[in-house]
Design an enzyme around this catalytic site. Structure first.
Site, short mmCIF file in Angstrom:
data_model
loop_
_atom_site.label_atom_id
_atom_site.label_comp_id
_atom_site.label_asym_id
_atom_site.label_seq_id
_atom_site.Cartn_x
_atom_site.Cartn_y
_atom_site.Cartn_z
N HIS A 1 -24.32 -8.52 -47.63
CA HIS A 1 -25.71 -8.45 -47.46
C HIS A 1 -26.21 -9.66 -47.59
O HIS A 1 -27.38 -9.91 -46.91
CB HIS A 1 -26.04 -7.30 -48.61
CG HIS A 1 -25.83 -5.99 -48.10
ND1 HIS A 1 -26.24 -5.37 -47.14
CD2 HIS A 1 -24.98 -5.19 -48.74
CE1 HIS A 1 -26.05 -4.09 -47.10
NE2 HIS A 1 -25.03 -3.85 -48.05
N SER B 1 -17.84 -7.09 -44.68
CA SER B 1 -16.87 -7.06 -45.82
C SER B 1 -15.61 -6.21 -45.62
O SER B 1 -14.85 -6.04 -46.63
CB SER B 1 -17.79 -6.55 -47.09
OG SER B 1 -18.12 -5.22 -46.61
#
Length: 277
Positions: free
Chosen positions: A141, A201
């Site tokens: 993020h 991720s």
């Protein structure tokens, strides 16, 4: 001091974080001294593995911002990350014990504060973890919060989230978050690339999202996105694609109130629905 744990969806185990440390806004101070050398080493391994997979799969803008962030050798101090973020876009990260309720989550985003889980997964969760952890939040993020347009989009999402809760439209807006900030794809120089944190991720979904023939990929369209359910325990069946972050920002600029009214009562699409009828 202290807040009740938060669970989204179904789970057979309680949340892992220490919610007794959370303040009224669910934030907590990063206890940097508590990280062990084994955790620093695990973080470095996670970072190195995922960074090597990015070329040709991740947005080049994300790759550039990740390099600017420079947090690959050890778990970084949040204060050091904030020095970069605040200078670039006025954002900062704040520690949280894990998942937090929607209202404080939206409120933090609206204040340009991104909540980052302060604990790291266990070694046996190297390839997959159910809850967002420190690595997912920091690696997935935070880098794009250095991008001015995307950073403004995330803040505006937080402001819109608070409004959506008042209008009873939280689920619709949550789907937009899922299909952009978490699992969004972008077209760069004619090729599909990932920019969503859930993809960036994940070692498996990073390749799957841009290369597999299995999922469908649709241009981002607000009504369709807000009506499309999503998968929380498998790779996505549908991805929504933007042409630029500027397009995303412009597309989401109008007041959503009329759209919520239009969509209220309409059936949701399944995660793999192939038509918009």
């Amino acid at each position: 001091m202290g807040q009740p744990p938060v669970i989204y969806g179904q789970s057979s185990r309680p949340p892992r974080g220490d919610y007794a440390r959370a303040g009224a806004d669910y934030t907590c101070t990063q206890n940097y001294a508590a990280y062990t050398e084994a955790e620093h080493a695990l973080y470095q391994r996670l970072y190195a593995r995922q960074e090597a997979l990015l070329p040709g799969r991740a947005s080049q803008q994300f790759i550039t911002m990740l390099a600017q962030l420079g947090a690959r050798e050890r778990i970084p101090r949040f204060a050091d990350i904030n020095a970069h973020l605040q200078a670039a876009t006025g954002w900062q990260i704040v520690g949280v014990p894990g998942l937090i309720p929607e209202e404080p989550f939206f409120a933090l985003l609206a204040q340009r504060k991104f909540p980052v889980t302060d604990w790291l997964r266990r070694p046996e969760e190297f390839d997959y973890i159910v809850e967002p952890d420190l690595f997912h939040d920091l690696f997935g993020h935070v880098p794009l919060l250095l991008h001015p347009v995307f950073a403004d989009y995330v803040q505006r999402y937080g402001e819109g989230g608070l409004k959506a809760m008042r209008l009873g439209a939280g689920e619709m807006l949550a789907r937009l978050y899922w299909y952009t900030i978490e699992f969004g794809l972008i077209r760069e120089d004619g090729a599909l690339r990932a920019y969503g944190a859930g993809i960036l991720s994940s070692p498996g979904e990073l390749e799957y999202s841009v290369s597999s023939p299995a999922p469908q990929r649709r241009p981002l369209e607000l009504a369709r996105t807000m009506r499309t359910r999503y998968q929380i325990d498998s790779y996505q069946r549908t991805y929504f694609v933007i042409d630029s972050f500027e397009q995303l920002f412009t597309l989401t600029a109008p007041d959503f109130t009329p759209l919520y009214a239009q969509l209220r009562g309409l059936p949701a699409f399944s995660a793999d629905a192939t038509d918009a009828a």
